[in-house]
Design a protein around this motif. Sequence first.
Motif, PDB file in Angstrom:
ATOM      1  N   ASP A   1       1.081  -1.148   0.044  1.00 25.42           N
ATOM      2  CA  ASP A   1       0.093  -0.141   0.171  1.00 25.42           C
ATOM      3  C   ASP A   1       0.759   1.283   0.325  1.00 25.42           C
ATOM      4  N   GLU A   2       1.241   1.127  -0.673  1.00 25.32           N
ATOM      5  CA  GLU A   2       2.351   2.195  -0.916  1.00 25.32           C
ATOM      6  C   GLU A   2       2.839   2.229   0.758  1.00 25.32           C
ATOM      7  N   GLN A   3       4.088   3.437   0.558  1.00 27.58           N
ATOM      8  CA  GLN A   3       4.885   3.810   1.581  1.00 27.58           C
ATOM      9  C   GLN A   3       4.157   4.029   2.634  1.00 27.58           C
ATOM     10  N   ASP A   4       4.645   3.085   3.514  1.00 22.48           N
ATOM     11  CA  ASP A   4       4.384   3.965   5.529  1.00 22.48           C
ATOM     12  C   ASP A   4       4.590   5.295   5.821  1.00 22.48           C
ATOM     13  N   THR A   5       4.020   6.237   6.361  1.00 22.68           N
ATOM     14  CA  THR A   5       3.715   7.128   5.923  1.00 22.68           C
ATOM     15  C   THR A   5       4.415   7.866   6.868  1.00 22.68           C
ATOM     16  N   HIS A   6       5.375   7.266   8.188  1.00 21.19           N
ATOM     17  CA  HIS A   6       5.611   7.634   9.073  1.00 21.19           C
ATOM     18  C   HIS A   6       7.229   7.402   8.811  1.00 21.19           C
ATOM     19  N   ARG A   7       7.701   6.406   7.174  1.00 21.79           N
ATOM     20  CA  ARG A   7       8.480   6.668   6.775  1.00 21.79           C
ATOM     21  C   ARG A   7       9.206   7.672   6.709  1.00 21.79           C
TER      22      ARG A   7
ATOM     23  N   ARG B   1      12.007   8.616   4.061  1.00 22.67           N
ATOM     24  CA  ARG B   1      12.640   7.891   2.801  1.00 22.67           C
ATOM     25  C   ARG B   1      11.061   7.631   1.638  1.00 22.67           C
ATOM     26  N   ARG B   2      10.632   8.314   1.159  1.00 23.85           N
ATOM     27  CA  ARG B   2      10.200   7.965   0.260  1.00 23.85           C
ATOM     28  C   ARG B   2      10.490   7.697  -1.911  1.00 23.85           C
ATOM     29  N   ILE B   3      10.522   6.510  -1.673  1.00 19.93           N
ATOM     30  CA  ILE B   3      10.134   6.191  -2.945  1.00 19.93           C
ATOM     31  C   ILE B   3       9.882   6.845  -4.095  1.00 19.93           C
ATOM     32  N   VAL B   4       9.552   7.980  -5.143  1.00 19.75           N
ATOM     33  CA  VAL B   4       8.954   8.411  -6.146  1.00 19.75           C
ATOM     34  C   VAL B   4       8.876   8.485  -7.307  1.00 19.75           C
ATOM     35  N   GLY B   5       8.531   8.244  -8.774  1.00 18.79           N
ATOM     36  CA  GLY B   5       8.577   8.684 -10.081  1.00 18.79           C
ATOM     37  C   GLY B   5       8.824   9.708 -10.479  1.00 18.79           C
ATOM     38  N   TRP B   6       9.411   9.938 -11.429  1.00 14.45           N
ATOM     39  CA  TRP B   6      10.135  11.468 -12.204  1.00 14.45           C
ATOM     40  C   TRP B   6       9.161  12.317 -11.915  1.00 14.45           C
TER      41      TRP B   6
ATOM     42  N   HIS C   1      21.398  10.142   7.596  1.00 12.20           N
ATOM     43  CA  HIS C   1      21.667  10.619   8.860  1.00 12.20           C
ATOM     44  C   HIS C   1      21.427   8.950   9.548  1.00 12.20           C
ATOM     45  N   VAL C   2      21.158   8.255   9.007  1.00 11.68           N
ATOM     46  CA  VAL C   2      20.540   6.986   9.935  1.00 11.68           C
ATOM     47  C   VAL C   2      22.003   5.260   9.173  1.00 11.68           C
ATOM     48  N   LYS C   3      22.135   4.857  10.050  1.00 12.94           N
ATOM     49  CA  LYS C   3      23.437   4.134   9.635  1.00 12.94           C
ATOM     50  C   LYS C   3      22.834   3.092   8.549  1.00 12.94           C
ATOM     51  N   SER C   4      24.004   2.879   7.574  1.00 12.26           N
ATOM     52  CA  SER C   4      23.360   2.737   5.911  1.00 12.26           C
ATOM     53  C   SER C   4      22.682   0.742   6.376  1.00 12.26           C
ATOM     54  N   LYS C   5      24.118  -0.300   7.355  1.00 13.84           N
ATOM     55  CA  LYS C   5      23.931  -0.964   6.594  1.00 13.84           C
ATOM     56  C   LYS C   5      22.506  -1.312   7.768  1.00 13.84           C
ATOM     57  N   GLU C   6      22.197  -0.960   9.306  1.00 10.44           N
ATOM     58  CA  GLU C   6      21.649  -1.517  10.564  1.00 10.44           C
ATOM     59  C   GLU C   6      20.190  -1.227   9.570  1.00 10.44           C
ATOM     60  N   TYR C   7      20.478  -0.040   9.082  1.00 12.70           N
ATOM     61  CA  TYR C   7      18.829   1.010   8.920  1.00 12.70           C
ATOM     62  C   TYR C   7      18.644  -0.221   7.379  1.00 12.70           C
ATOM     63  N   ARG C   8      19.202  -0.674   6.648  1.00 13.36           N
ATOM     64  CA  ARG C   8      18.821  -1.375   5.800  1.00 13.36           C
ATOM     65  C   ARG C   8      18.050  -2.466   5.459  1.00 13.36           C
ATOM     66  N   MET C   9      18.944  -3.515   6.652  1.00 12.44           N
ATOM     67  CA  MET C   9      19.095  -4.900   7.292  1.00 12.44           C
ATOM     68  C   MET C   9      16.884  -4.367   8.096  1.00 12.44           C
ATOM     69  N   SER C  10      16.881  -3.611   8.538  1.00 14.62           N
ATOM     70  CA  SER C  10      15.742  -4.083   9.512  1.00 14.62           C
ATOM     71  C   SER C  10      14.649  -3.158   8.513  1.00 14.62           C
ATOM     72  N   GLU C  11      14.441  -2.775   7.472  1.00 12.24           N
ATOM     73  CA  GLU C  11      13.735  -2.206   6.869  1.00 12.24           C
ATOM     74  C   GLU C  11      13.774  -3.329   5.159  1.00 12.24           C
ATOM     75  N   LYS C  12      14.276  -4.018   5.015  1.00 12.54           N
ATOM     76  CA  LYS C  12      13.983  -5.120   3.689  1.00 12.54           C
ATOM     77  C   LYS C  12      12.765  -6.518   3.824  1.00 12.54           C
ATOM     78  N   PRO C  13      12.631  -6.433   2.912  1.00 12.91           N
ATOM     79  CA  PRO C  13      11.966  -8.275   3.077  1.00 12.91           C
ATOM     80  C   PRO C  13      12.759  -9.269   4.425  1.00 12.91           C
ATOM     81  N   TYR C  14      11.543 -10.227   4.123  1.00 11.86           N
ATOM     82  CA  TYR C  14      12.348 -10.987   5.353  1.00 11.86           C
ATOM     83  C   TYR C  14      12.371 -12.032   3.544  1.00 11.86           C
TER      84      TYR C  14
ATOM     85  N   GLU D   1       9.157  -1.058   0.800  1.00 12.85           N
ATOM     86  CA  GLU D   1       8.268   0.165   1.115  1.00 12.85           C
ATOM     87  C   GLU D   1       7.234   0.680  -0.400  1.00 12.85           C
ATOM     88  N   ARG D   2       8.112   0.312  -1.404  1.00  8.68           N
ATOM     89  CA  ARG D   2       6.849   0.734  -2.309  1.00  8.68           C
ATOM     90  C   ARG D   2       5.804   0.024  -2.849  1.00  8.68           C
TER      91      ARG D   2
END
Length: 323
Positions: free
Chosen positions: A37-43, A45-50, A73-86, A234-235
């Motif tokens: 459903d689209e992106q969670d509004t509390h996040r 980052r937003r992935i958008v089109g052109w 400002h977010v630690k890249s590795k920890e943040y990305r791993m927590s946000e990806k799908p299982y 996210e998207r």
Amino acid sequence: MGSVSGGCIEDDPVAPPGQHGVDTASDKAPARRFTCDEQDTHRHRRIVGWKGRRVDGEGRRRAVQRAVTPAPHVKSKEYRMSEKPYVICHMVSPLDGRLLVDPWAPDGSALKKAMHDEYQRLHVEFGADAWLGGTTTMQDFATGTAFDAGPPASPPGRPWYVADQQAKKFAIAMDRHGRLHWDKNTADDGHVVVILGHSVPDSHLAELVAAGVSYLVMPDDDIDVVAMLVALGERLNIRTLLLEGGAKINGAFLKAGAVDEISLLLCPAIDGTTGNPAIFETGATGVGPQLKLELIAAQPVAAGTVHLRYRVGPAWPQPRMSS
């Protein structure tokens, strides 16, 4: 085929022709299966089109980079791993761990039918939001031909184009050079989403739009699999994804730390053929010292096969040697 390093896919990560996760040496289309459903509004980052903006090539690349990478400002590795799908890597192999099926389970054999049926049953039981395969795997579904969609009125959207806003199940095709051509927008009942490298031409994007196929253009040709997974989650609200690729793509995900679980249907057979790929290949250094596998379950199932499930995590810390 290219090499895999640093968790990036540096060439088309493909499985040999055949059913995703159950690879054969033939070009036959895989047996039909019941997919899974689209992106969670509390996040932040937003992935958008052109939105139709015209930008030069470098400006476009910088904008895509911002769209699919974490905020600084977010630690890249920890943040990305927590946000990806299982991610569950769901595969089948003989006792010696080989990828190709035909050498040990030829067409028409009782083992091959039982193995296919059991693999498909397990696939459905996982109830995943998406499954993912490489270029060769997806050739069984991308049966269209290249065509000129005509000059677009405006540049096709980057990084995202979502053709079916209502889709809940997805088939993710890794095709960084845009070699696949689609005449339908579904594969095994999942809406097709193609992952492309940044250098893919606008003409190919226009072809995908005309076919009703969704796509995500990554900021580089060497695809960062974790950044890709975060963007998909996210998207498209993908929470669980079945990885059903070949040796290179499975190895790239494993090396990047992107695999959370391995589901292996172990069959009562031995390949033994010299040179046949394994279900994971990560290059000369391998990943053995980096991983810890924790057994979740081992269950005997049909025709003498055993379903193994392992949780994947970082290796145990090495004990210090006393002086």
